[in-house]
Design a protein around this motif. Structure first.
Motif, mmCIF file in Angstrom:
data_model
loop_
_atom_site.group_PDB
_atom_site.id
_atom_site.type_symbol
_atom_site.label_atom_id
_atom_site.label_comp_id
_atom_site.label_asym_id
_atom_site.label_seq_id
_atom_site.Cartn_x
_atom_site.Cartn_y
_atom_site.Cartn_z
ATOM 1 N N ALA A 34 47.178 40.876 33.090
ATOM 2 C CA ALA A 34 48.215 40.044 33.794
ATOM 3 C C ALA A 34 49.431 41.272 34.489
ATOM 4 C CB ALA A 34 48.776 39.244 32.788
ATOM 5 N N VAL A 35 49.271 42.315 33.169
ATOM 6 C CA VAL A 35 50.590 43.273 33.798
ATOM 7 C C VAL A 35 49.877 43.880 35.314
ATOM 8 C CG1 VAL A 35 51.599 45.459 33.313
ATOM 9 C CG2 VAL A 35 51.519 43.658 31.828
ATOM 10 N N VAL A 39 51.812 44.381 38.954
ATOM 11 C CA VAL A 39 52.045 45.540 39.455
ATOM 12 C C VAL A 39 51.435 45.781 40.902
ATOM 13 C CG1 VAL A 39 51.419 48.122 39.347
ATOM 14 C CG2 VAL A 39 52.234 46.981 37.169
ATOM 15 N N LEU A 40 49.952 45.037 41.149
ATOM 16 C CA LEU A 40 49.467 45.158 42.282
ATOM 17 C C LEU A 40 50.039 44.372 43.063
ATOM 18 C CD1 LEU A 40 46.988 46.659 43.171
ATOM 19 C CD2 LEU A 40 45.629 44.732 42.475
ATOM 20 N N LEU A 41 50.514 43.162 42.720
ATOM 21 C CA LEU A 41 51.085 42.283 43.659
ATOM 22 C C LEU A 41 52.477 42.916 44.165
ATOM 23 C CD1 LEU A 41 51.175 39.311 44.875
ATOM 24 C CD2 LEU A 41 52.217 38.549 42.904
ATOM 25 N N VAL A 42 53.248 43.433 43.262
ATOM 26 C CA VAL A 42 54.691 44.361 43.915
ATOM 27 C C VAL A 42 54.003 45.322 44.756
ATOM 28 C CG1 VAL A 42 56.460 45.645 43.046
ATOM 29 C CG2 VAL A 42 55.912 43.672 41.649
ATOM 30 N N MET A 43 53.027 46.301 44.371
ATOM 31 C CA MET A 43 52.658 47.079 45.400
ATOM 32 C C MET A 43 52.252 46.462 46.737
ATOM 33 S SD MET A 43 52.998 50.156 44.135
ATOM 34 C CE MET A 43 52.818 51.105 42.471
ATOM 35 N N PHE A 44 51.647 45.475 46.814
ATOM 36 C CA PHE A 44 51.109 44.767 48.086
ATOM 37 C C PHE A 44 52.418 44.307 48.742
ATOM 38 C CE2 PHE A 44 49.668 40.909 50.235
ATOM 39 C CZ PHE A 44 48.973 41.559 51.183
ATOM 40 N N LEU A 45 53.292 43.609 47.849
ATOM 41 C CA LEU A 45 54.511 42.911 48.684
ATOM 42 C C LEU A 45 55.477 43.991 49.230
ATOM 43 C CD1 LEU A 45 54.942 39.848 46.462
ATOM 44 C CD2 LEU A 45 54.133 40.099 48.688
ATOM 45 N N SER A 60 44.733 56.825 45.006
ATOM 46 C CA SER A 60 44.395 58.293 44.884
ATOM 47 C C SER A 60 45.289 58.801 44.010
ATOM 48 C CB SER A 60 44.697 59.060 46.247
ATOM 49 O OG SER A 60 45.879 58.878 46.682
ATOM 50 N N GLN A 61 46.466 58.114 43.285
ATOM 51 C CA GLN A 61 47.538 58.454 42.575
ATOM 52 C C GLN A 61 46.749 58.491 41.172
ATOM 53 O OE1 GLN A 61 51.089 56.814 42.836
ATOM 54 N NE2 GLN A 61 50.962 56.217 45.089
ATOM 55 N N GLN A 62 46.805 59.470 40.498
ATOM 56 C CA GLN A 62 46.165 59.643 39.168
ATOM 57 C C GLN A 62 46.510 58.454 37.947
ATOM 58 O OE1 GLN A 62 43.738 61.639 38.895
ATOM 59 N NE2 GLN A 62 43.345 61.216 36.760
ATOM 60 N N TRP A 63 47.867 57.994 38.048
ATOM 61 C CA TRP A 63 48.460 57.009 37.312
ATOM 62 C C TRP A 63 47.739 55.565 37.424
ATOM 63 C CZ3 TRP A 63 51.148 52.569 38.311
ATOM 64 C CH2 TRP A 63 51.603 52.472 39.529
ATOM 65 N N PHE A 64 47.765 55.570 38.727
ATOM 66 C CA PHE A 64 47.081 54.214 39.218
ATOM 67 C C PHE A 64 45.598 54.097 38.979
ATOM 68 C CE2 PHE A 64 45.974 50.613 41.995
ATOM 69 C CZ PHE A 64 47.092 49.720 41.560
ATOM 70 N N LYS A 65 44.862 55.189 38.985
ATOM 71 C CA LYS A 65 43.640 55.203 38.777
ATOM 72 C C LYS A 65 43.351 54.965 37.481
ATOM 73 C CE LYS A 65 41.561 58.619 41.892
ATOM 74 N NZ LYS A 65 41.005 60.040 42.211
ATOM 75 N N LEU A 66 43.943 55.488 36.518
ATOM 76 C CA LEU A 66 43.793 55.350 35.013
ATOM 77 C C LEU A 66 44.309 53.859 34.679
ATOM 78 C CD1 LEU A 66 45.218 58.616 33.601
ATOM 79 C CD2 LEU A 66 42.850 57.989 33.677
ATOM 80 N N PHE A 67 45.425 53.346 35.300
ATOM 81 C CA PHE A 67 45.776 51.831 34.970
ATOM 82 C C PHE A 67 44.603 51.249 35.379
ATOM 83 C CE2 PHE A 67 49.267 48.550 35.753
ATOM 84 C CZ PHE A 67 48.899 47.952 34.600
ATOM 85 N N SER A 68 44.049 51.347 36.637
ATOM 86 C CA SER A 68 43.073 50.409 37.116
ATOM 87 C C SER A 68 41.712 50.800 36.007
ATOM 88 C CB SER A 68 42.384 50.752 38.433
ATOM 89 O OG SER A 68 43.502 50.790 39.159
ATOM 90 N N LEU A 69 41.375 51.724 35.707
ATOM 91 C CA LEU A 69 40.372 52.009 34.785
ATOM 92 C C LEU A 69 40.406 51.187 33.565
ATOM 93 C CD1 LEU A 69 37.694 53.546 34.756
ATOM 94 C CD2 LEU A 69 38.799 55.438 33.620
ATOM 95 N N VAL A 70 41.592 51.445 32.902
ATOM 96 C CA VAL A 70 41.856 50.816 31.620
ATOM 97 C C VAL A 70 41.705 49.234 31.965
ATOM 98 C CG1 VAL A 70 43.902 50.414 29.946
ATOM 99 C CG2 VAL A 70 43.484 52.726 30.728
ATOM 100 N N THR A 71 42.453 48.872 32.790
ATOM 101 C CA THR A 71 42.319 47.313 33.059
ATOM 102 C C THR A 71 40.941 46.588 33.402
ATOM 103 O OG1 THR A 71 44.576 47.428 34.138
ATOM 104 C CG2 THR A 71 43.210 45.385 34.674
ATOM 105 N N LEU A 72 40.070 47.482 34.212
ATOM 106 C CA LEU A 72 38.653 47.312 34.248
ATOM 107 C C LEU A 72 37.925 47.093 33.046
ATOM 108 C CD1 LEU A 72 38.370 48.445 37.855
ATOM 109 C CD2 LEU A 72 38.244 46.021 37.230
ATOM 110 N N PHE A 73 38.032 48.304 32.229
ATOM 111 C CA PHE A 73 37.385 48.200 31.239
ATOM 112 C C PHE A 73 37.649 47.212 30.265
ATOM 113 C CE2 PHE A 73 36.194 53.078 30.918
ATOM 114 C CZ PHE A 73 35.233 52.788 32.002
#
Length: 122
Positions: A34-35, A39-45, A60-73
């Motif tokens: 949900a978080v 975050v993705l919605l705010v980035m999109f808007l 390509s930003q490292q923090w967003f890659k890690l956040f995406s990876l943690v979310t998908l796992f």
């Protein structure tokens, strides 16, 4: 002749004992997803660049890659708990249930590997 009392604090509790852990894990992973969605919605808007380059720049930003990876796992674990419970509740023959659980695990591991490949190729 002593009778065995199986009522109260002296009773023998058997079972897998994973119900509360998996219930809590699904709640935590749901919160993470949900978080991430917010975050993705705010980035999109708030994005100025609605092109492939803009989204590739975000991922390509490292923090967003890690956040995406943690979310998908978290999504994969969330799915595993749910599908495993479906197999355990509705598939009674143990052999078929084991086969379906193994297929589910293999599928989710393949998805996790593909996720890493996609995120780190950007």
């Amino acid at each position: 002749m002593a009778t065995k009392n199986n009522i109260g604090p002296r009773r023998l509790v058997v079972g897998a004992h994973y119900g509360v852990r998996d219930w809590l894990a699904q709640r935590v992973t749901a919160i993470v997803m949900a978080v991430y969605t917010v975050v993705l919605l705010v980035m999109f808007l708030t994005a100025q660049n609605f092109s492939y380059e803009g989204w590739a720049g975000l991922f390509s930003q490292q923090w967003f890659k890690l956040f995406s990876l943690v979310t998908l796992f978290g999504l994969f674990y969330h799915a595993w708990v749910g599908i495993r419970d479906i197999w355990m509740d509705y598939v009674k023959p143990a052999g078929i249930r084991l086969l379906l659980q193994m297929a589910t695990i293999l599928w989710l591991l393949a998805c996790a590997a593909w996720t890493v490949q996609i995120l780190w190729s950007v």
